[in-house]
Design a protein around this motif. Structure first.
Motif, short mmCIF file in Angstrom:
data_model
loop_
_atom_site.label_atom_id
_atom_site.label_comp_id
_atom_site.label_asym_id
_atom_site.label_seq_id
_atom_site.Cartn_x
_atom_site.Cartn_y
_atom_site.Cartn_z
N ASP A 15 52.32 71.85 -16.87
CA ASP A 15 52.00 70.56 -16.24
C ASP A 15 52.84 70.36 -14.98
OD1 ASP A 15 50.22 69.47 -18.40
OD2 ASP A 15 52.04 69.75 -19.57
N ALA A 16 54.10 70.76 -15.05
CA ALA A 16 55.01 70.64 -13.90
C ALA A 16 55.73 71.96 -13.72
CB ALA A 16 56.01 69.52 -14.12
N VAL A 17 55.84 72.43 -12.48
CA VAL A 17 56.57 73.65 -12.17
C VAL A 17 57.71 73.30 -11.23
CG1 VAL A 17 56.49 75.95 -11.18
CG2 VAL A 17 54.54 75.10 -12.50
N ILE A 18 58.92 73.67 -11.62
CA ILE A 18 60.13 73.43 -10.84
C ILE A 18 60.53 74.72 -10.16
CG2 ILE A 18 62.56 72.77 -10.95
CD1 ILE A 18 61.83 71.19 -13.53
N PRO B 84 46.51 78.39 -5.51
CA PRO B 84 45.14 78.54 -6.01
C PRO B 84 44.93 77.98 -7.42
CG PRO B 84 45.89 80.58 -4.98
CD PRO B 84 47.09 79.70 -5.13
N HIS B 85 46.02 77.74 -8.13
CA HIS B 85 45.93 77.28 -9.51
C HIS B 85 46.40 75.84 -9.68
CE1 HIS B 85 45.23 81.51 -10.30
NE2 HIS B 85 46.30 81.77 -9.56
N ALA B 86 46.73 75.19 -8.57
CA ALA B 86 47.16 73.80 -8.62
C ALA B 86 45.93 72.89 -8.62
CB ALA B 86 48.04 73.48 -7.42
N GLY B 87 46.15 71.63 -8.99
CA GLY B 87 45.05 70.68 -9.01
C GLY B 87 45.47 69.38 -9.67
N GLY C 13 46.67 66.53 -11.94
CA GLY C 13 47.50 66.56 -13.14
C GLY C 13 48.69 67.49 -13.04
N LYS C 14 48.71 68.39 -12.04
CA LYS C 14 49.82 69.32 -11.86
C LYS C 14 50.87 68.72 -10.93
CE LYS C 14 47.72 72.87 -13.99
NZ LYS C 14 48.24 73.61 -15.14
N ILE C 15 52.13 69.13 -11.13
CA ILE C 15 53.23 68.67 -10.28
C ILE C 15 54.07 69.87 -9.86
CG2 ILE C 15 55.21 67.12 -10.06
CD1 ILE C 15 54.17 65.58 -12.49
N TRP C 16 54.38 69.95 -8.57
CA TRP C 16 55.37 70.91 -8.08
C TRP C 16 56.63 70.14 -7.73
CZ3 TRP C 16 56.31 71.88 -2.41
CH2 TRP C 16 57.37 72.78 -2.24
N MET C 17 57.76 70.58 -8.28
CA MET C 17 59.06 69.94 -8.05
C MET C 17 59.99 70.97 -7.41
SD MET C 17 59.25 68.02 -11.77
CE MET C 17 60.95 67.45 -11.54
N GLU C 18 60.39 70.72 -6.18
CA GLU C 18 61.27 71.63 -5.43
C GLU C 18 62.71 71.14 -5.54
OE1 GLU C 18 62.57 74.10 -4.43
OE2 GLU C 18 61.83 74.64 -2.43
N MET C 19 63.57 71.90 -6.26
CA MET C 19 64.95 71.49 -6.48
C MET C 19 65.94 72.27 -5.62
SD MET C 19 65.11 70.39 -10.50
CE MET C 19 66.39 69.15 -10.15
N SER C 20 65.43 73.14 -4.74
CA SER C 20 66.30 73.86 -3.82
C SER C 20 66.79 72.93 -2.73
CB SER C 20 65.53 75.02 -3.18
OG SER C 20 64.69 75.69 -4.11
N THR C 21 67.86 73.34 -2.05
CA THR C 21 68.26 72.68 -0.80
C THR C 21 67.51 73.38 0.31
OG1 THR C 21 70.44 72.17 -1.68
CG2 THR C 21 70.17 72.07 0.71
N THR C 22 66.59 72.66 0.96
CA THR C 22 65.69 73.33 1.89
C THR C 22 65.39 72.45 3.09
OG1 THR C 22 63.63 74.61 2.00
CG2 THR C 22 63.55 72.53 0.78
N ASP C 23 64.63 72.98 4.00
CA ASP C 23 64.23 72.28 5.22
C ASP C 23 63.19 71.22 4.89
OD1 ASP C 23 64.05 72.33 8.31
OD2 ASP C 23 61.98 72.51 7.63
N ALA C 24 63.43 70.00 5.33
CA ALA C 24 62.52 68.90 5.01
C ALA C 24 61.11 69.15 5.55
CB ALA C 24 63.06 67.59 5.57
N GLY C 25 61.01 69.69 6.76
CA GLY C 25 59.70 69.97 7.32
C GLY C 25 58.93 71.00 6.51
N GLU C 26 59.65 71.99 6.01
CA GLU C 26 59.01 73.02 5.21
C GLU C 26 58.53 72.48 3.88
OE1 GLU C 26 57.89 77.16 4.48
OE2 GLU C 26 57.99 75.75 6.14
N VAL C 27 59.33 71.66 3.23
CA VAL C 27 58.89 71.10 1.94
C VAL C 27 57.73 70.14 2.15
CG1 VAL C 27 60.40 69.05 1.72
CG2 VAL C 27 59.80 70.37 -0.30
N GLN C 28 57.71 69.45 3.28
CA GLN C 28 56.57 68.58 3.58
C GLN C 28 55.30 69.40 3.83
OE1 GLN C 28 58.48 66.49 6.82
NE2 GLN C 28 58.66 64.60 5.62
N ARG C 29 55.44 70.52 4.53
CA ARG C 29 54.29 71.39 4.80
C ARG C 29 53.72 71.94 3.50
NH1 ARG C 29 53.08 76.75 5.23
NH2 ARG C 29 55.22 77.42 4.73
N ALA D 164 52.25 69.15 1.32
CA ALA D 164 50.93 68.69 1.78
C ALA D 164 49.84 69.63 1.28
CB ALA D 164 50.90 68.60 3.30
N ALA D 165 50.12 70.93 1.29
CA ALA D 165 49.14 71.89 0.77
C ALA D 165 48.93 71.69 -0.72
CB ALA D 165 49.61 73.32 1.06
N MET D 166 50.01 71.40 -1.45
CA MET D 166 49.91 71.16 -2.88
C MET D 166 49.12 69.88 -3.14
SD MET D 166 50.88 72.67 -5.73
CE MET D 166 52.17 73.78 -5.19
#
Length: 314
Positions: free
Chosen positions: A58-61, A79-82, A84-100, A103-105
């Motif tokens: 249901d959620a992938v971290i 390709p397998h998202a849709g 009810g699914k959640i992607w949770m990014e817990m890395s320290t990363t670039d804000a623009g990249e996580v937004q990009r 948005a695809a997710m």
């Protein structure tokens, strides 16, 4: 919820461990087979890769070492998202990249959250770390029960990407504090001050900080093993500098910090522990910035408690 966790490194392994310890239905994946086997031995399931994990959970971290690694994983999951699914990014990363990537997710009907942590590996190990979460409020409320297992204090920071902006700022401040502490401890040693007394003088003063109360102990014990390497520090300070450049802020201290970190990597190795910054001063002065009685590793002795949301003042 069935939870997937990709990235079982220094931080990710501890966060995933908190989920497993508290009864989460957990599926894990990592490039290190030994890390995966360790979790399987404690009751987690293993996935063949990100695609299978997104299908099953249901959620992938994700908790990965670089934006490039995160991109590679997300591309396999999309390709397998849709709905009810959640992607949770817990890395320290670039804000623009996580937004990009977010948005695809979101375009698939799934939800996306950037939720980096702050407070040190030792607190990640006990579920007492702090967590920022950038996403819409409805998604935040849906994942809050998970976040309060992994962290003691959880702050909803606003839209997707806002948590990553705040996280690189906090890592920038922590690194600046580490560098000034290295200078302060060296000057006190040269001035003839007892370093154990110096440690306590800072700890009870207006000059104290989280970094002093943790990392100064590892510097003084000589272990210098904080579970955070120079390349990761350089990445985080670089992300903060990038943010400043995007907004045309002429920073003065940040460029010097980047130069210092580059010099330390050249001396001790790209993956050297960040607290080895003190050794630049030991080499320059011939002084030993150590003292007896300090621990060689950090252990969080606060009891594990279920976390709660921290609300900003309005």
């Amino acid at each position: 919820m069935k939870i997937g966790f990709i990235g079982l490194g220094n931080v990710g392994g501890k966060l995933a461990g908190s989920l497993l310890r508290n009864g989460a239905d957990l599926v894990v994946h990592d490039l290190d087979p030994a890390a995966v086997r360790g979790f399987e031995g404690r009751g987690a399931a293993a996935a063949d890769g990100p695609a299978q994990m997104m299908q099953a959970c249901d959620a992938v971290i994700t908790c990965l070492p670089s934006p490039a690694a995160c991109d590679a994983v997300v591309q396999q999951m999309l390709p397998h998202a849709g709905p009810g699914k959640i992607w949770m990014e817990m890395s320290t990363t670039d804000a623009g990249e996580v937004q990009r990537l977010g948005a695809a997710m979101i375009a698939t009907g799934a939800a996306a959250v950037d939720c980096p942590v702050s407070g040190g590996c030792h607190r990640a190990d006990t579920g007492n770390i702090s967590i920022y979460a950038g996403c819409d409020r409805a998604t935040f409320e849906r994942i809050l029960p998970l976040l309060t297992i992994m962290g003691r204090r959880v702050l909803h920071t606003g839209d997707l990407g806002s948590a990553s902006v705040l996280k690189v700022m906090t890592n920038y401040l922590a690194t600046a504090n580490l560098m000034t502490l290295c200078e302060a401890l060296t000057v006190m040693k040269a001035a003839g001050m007892d370093l154990a007394t110096t440690y306590e003088a800072i700890a009870i003063s207006s000059g104290t900080s989280f970094v002093h109360e943790t990392e100064s102990q590892l510097i003084l014990s000589g272990s210098r093993d904080v579970n955070f390497t120079l390349d990761l520090v350089q990445k985080d300070v670089g992300l903060f500098q990038k943010l400043a450049d995007q907004h045309a802020i002429p920073l003065e201290i940040s460029p010097m910090m980047i130069d210092i970190l580059s010099d330390a990597q050249a001396r001790y190795g790209v993956r050297a522990q960040s607290d080895r910054l003190i050794e630049r001063f030991e080499e320059a002065t011939g002084l030993s910035i150590t003292a007896p009685g300090f621990p060689t590793e950090l252990i969080d002795d606060e009891p594990e408690e279920r976390g709660a949301e921290v609300c900003a003042r309005r």
